[in-house]
Design an enzyme around this catalytic site. Structure first.
Site, PDB file in Angstrom:
ATOM      1  N   GLU A 180      -0.172   3.730  11.313  1.00  0.00           N
ATOM      2  CA  GLU A 180       0.866   4.061  10.333  1.00  0.00           C
ATOM      3  C   GLU A 180       0.465   5.223   9.431  1.00  0.00           C
ATOM      4  O   GLU A 180      -0.141   5.032   8.381  1.00  0.00           O
ATOM      5  CB  GLU A 180       1.202   2.840   9.449  1.00  0.00           C
ATOM      6  CG  GLU A 180       2.324   3.143   8.450  1.00  0.00           C
ATOM      7  CD  GLU A 180       2.647   1.993   7.495  1.00  0.00           C
ATOM      8  OE1 GLU A 180       1.941   0.964   7.519  1.00  0.00           O
ATOM      9  OE2 GLU A 180       3.609   2.131   6.721  1.00  0.00           O
ATOM     10  N   LYS A 222       3.881   3.682  13.746  1.00  0.00           N
ATOM     11  CA  LYS A 222       4.774   3.335  12.629  1.00  0.00           C
ATOM     12  C   LYS A 222       4.726   4.502  11.674  1.00  0.00           C
ATOM     13  O   LYS A 222       3.641   4.866  11.203  1.00  0.00           O
ATOM     14  CB  LYS A 222       4.284   2.054  11.958  1.00  0.00           C
ATOM     15  CG  LYS A 222       4.984   1.769  10.623  1.00  0.00           C
ATOM     16  CD  LYS A 222       4.781   0.349  10.151  1.00  0.00           C
ATOM     17  CE  LYS A 222       5.405   0.161   8.771  1.00  0.00           C
ATOM     18  NZ  LYS A 222       5.538  -1.240   8.371  1.00  0.00           N
TER      19      LYS A 222
HETATM   20  C1  5MM Z   1       4.293  -4.100   2.768  1.00  0.00           C
HETATM   21  O1  5MM Z   1       3.862  -2.856   2.321  1.00  0.00           O
HETATM   22  C2  5MM Z   1       2.734  -2.333   3.019  1.00  0.00           C
HETATM   23  C3  5MM Z   1       1.722  -1.738   2.101  1.00  0.00           C
HETATM   24  O2  5MM Z   1       1.278  -2.669   1.296  1.00  0.00           O
HETATM   25  P1  5MM Z   1       0.055  -2.348   0.302  1.00  0.00           P
HETATM   26  O3  5MM Z   1       0.326  -1.050  -0.374  1.00  0.00           O
HETATM   27  O4  5MM Z   1       0.159  -3.487  -0.618  1.00  0.00           O
HETATM   28  O5  5MM Z   1      -1.190  -2.372   1.122  1.00  0.00           O
HETATM   29  C4  5MM Z   1       3.094  -1.131   3.844  1.00  0.00           C
HETATM   30  O6  5MM Z   1       2.050  -0.777   4.689  1.00  0.00           O
HETATM   31  C5  5MM Z   1       4.287  -1.365   4.667  1.00  0.00           C
HETATM   32  O7  5MM Z   1       3.931  -2.032   5.843  1.00  0.00           O
HETATM   33  C6  5MM Z   1       4.923  -0.058   5.037  1.00  0.00           C
HETATM   34  O8  5MM Z   1       4.695   0.949   4.105  1.00  0.00           O
HETATM   35  C7  5MM Z   1       6.381  -0.270   5.192  1.00  0.00           C
HETATM   36  O9  5MM Z   1       6.886  -0.745   4.000  1.00  0.00           O
HETATM   37  P2  5MM Z   1       8.211  -0.074   3.447  1.00  0.00           P
HETATM   38  O10 5MM Z   1       8.494  -0.843   2.170  1.00  0.00           O
HETATM   39  O11 5MM Z   1       7.860   1.347   3.230  1.00  0.00           O
HETATM   40  O12 5MM Z   1       9.239  -0.306   4.529  1.00  0.00           O
END
Ligand code: 5MM
Length: 353
Positions: A180, A222
């Site tokens: 990601e 991702k």
């Molecule tokens: C759930 O949010 C994840 C990051 O968490 P932390 O900052 O607490 O480690 C993040 O990796 C998430 O999987 C992705 O960014 C996708 O989340 P969004 O909210 O951007 O769809």
């Protein structure tokens, strides 16, 4: 080098993650991030509240119709429902693949505000622990910042190297890596600047992936959609987002990559759905493309839930509606009219005292 029979197993899991009409729920918020989500609903950030929150999301009846996999957090993969069933078991019963975030958060890189991600140390040991707990895939997030002189080539390269090193370790452990790289939405940059930054990180990432001989058939990307910065004041139509995003993908991504799942990155729930839908109206693509949202799947449900058991079923309905809209968008079959069919008044009548 990963052997052929392992690659075939990884490919099977990766294909399941991007099954047509399904996508992923990111429920891997670290403690601080859950704290932010809970403070918006005035809920204390305790272990039990986090458990109830995840239970609300993971036990929504029938969510396996729309959700192929859930990314869990270290605490969550070890937790159980109030009635004593492990979350991993709950997911398996719905035909959903359990996944796990294996990075350990961001650290400073240089002095201008750029970041890299830590977690390579001891990774092999953590992977075997998670595999024994039932995880089938993993996630590692790297962030790229657009700003004065940023992103730097050094930051791009370091994040690309770390993502590729993590991906190889996962494949060795029989787990599908989700890599990601997220170009952050924060800032007042243009959509063109986001396109340039996205192309740079994806180019470097797939160079490093090739250098490490990570098997593309057992790899999920991702990443962010190409968007203008959230403080730019510029709104773009879904068609423009799809055009810019797919231009980068077609230029950079190998056809044998198993699939792509978008993060939502701070887009509104319906905006993230409409933008995903537009990707599927732009002609046929070499890769399955779906969603892997956290906020854009959870926000409405969290607001409806408020941490109150009496709001559970309304919150789950809100979540299921959002999951269904994204499922349709992942097939290019979504239209904003469908939002009206959902009984919002029921969702709004929840107790918020
Ligand atoms: C759930 O949010 C994840 C990051 O968490 P932390 O900052 O607490 O480690 C993040 O990796 C998430 O999987 C992705 O960014 C996708 O989340 P969004 O909210 O951007 O769809």
């Amino acid at each position: 080098m990963i052997n052929q029979s392992k690659i075939e197993e990884l490919n099977k899991i990766a294909k399941q993650m991007v099954t047509p009409g399904k996508g992923l729920l990111a429920a891997d918020e670290s403690m601080n991030t859950v704290g932010k989500r809970f403070s918006a609903i005035s809920l204390e950030n305790t272990e039990d509240n986090r458990r109830s929150f995840r239970e609300m999301l993971l036990t929504a009846p029938g969510e396996g119709q729309y959700i192929s996999g859930v990314i869990l957090f270290d605490e969550t993969i070890k937790q159980k429902t109030g009635s004593g069933k492990s979350f991993v078991e709950v997911l398996k019963e719905e035909g959903i693949l359990p996944g796990i975030k294996v990075d350990q958060g961001l650290v400073d890189f240089g002095t201008a505000g750029e970041k890299t991600t830590k977690g390579l140390e001891g990774l092999a040991g953590r992977l075997s622990e998670y595999a024994a707990l039932g995880a089938k895939f993993c996630k590692w997030r790297a962030v790229i910042t657009i700003g004065q002189g940023m992103p730097t080539d050094e930051n791009i390269r370091q994040n690309a190297k770390d993502l590729a090193a993590y991906a190889l370790e996962c494949q060795k452990a029989g787990l599908v890596p989700m890599v990601e790289p997220e170009v952050l939405l924060d800032g007042n940059h243009t959509i063109q600047q986001c396109e340039v930054a996205s192309e740079k990180i994806l180019t470097a990432l797939f160079e490093e992936i090739k250098n490490k001989a990570v098997a593309l058939e057992g790899l999920i990307l991702k990443t962010n959609m190409v968007l203008p910065g959230k403080d730019s004041g510029v709104k773009v139509m879904p068609e423009e987002v799809a055009e810019a995003t797919l231009r980068v993908f077609k230029k950079v991504l190998p056809n044998s990559l198993a699939g792509i799942a978008f993060l939502s990155g701070g887009q509104g729930e319906q905006e993230a759905t409409a933008n995903l839908n537009a990707m599927h109206l732009a002609g046929s693509l070499p890769w399955p493309i779906t969603f892997s949202y956290a906020r854009a799947l959870q926000d409405g449900a969290t607001k409806a839930w408020q941490g109150k058991p009496e709001n559970l079923s309304v919150a789950q309905n809100v979540f299921l509606h959002r999951a269904k809209m994204n499922s349709l968008a992942s097939l290019g079959k979504y239209s904003t009219d469908m939002e009206k069919d959902f009984n919002v008044s029921e969702a709004e009548s929840v107790s918020q005292d």
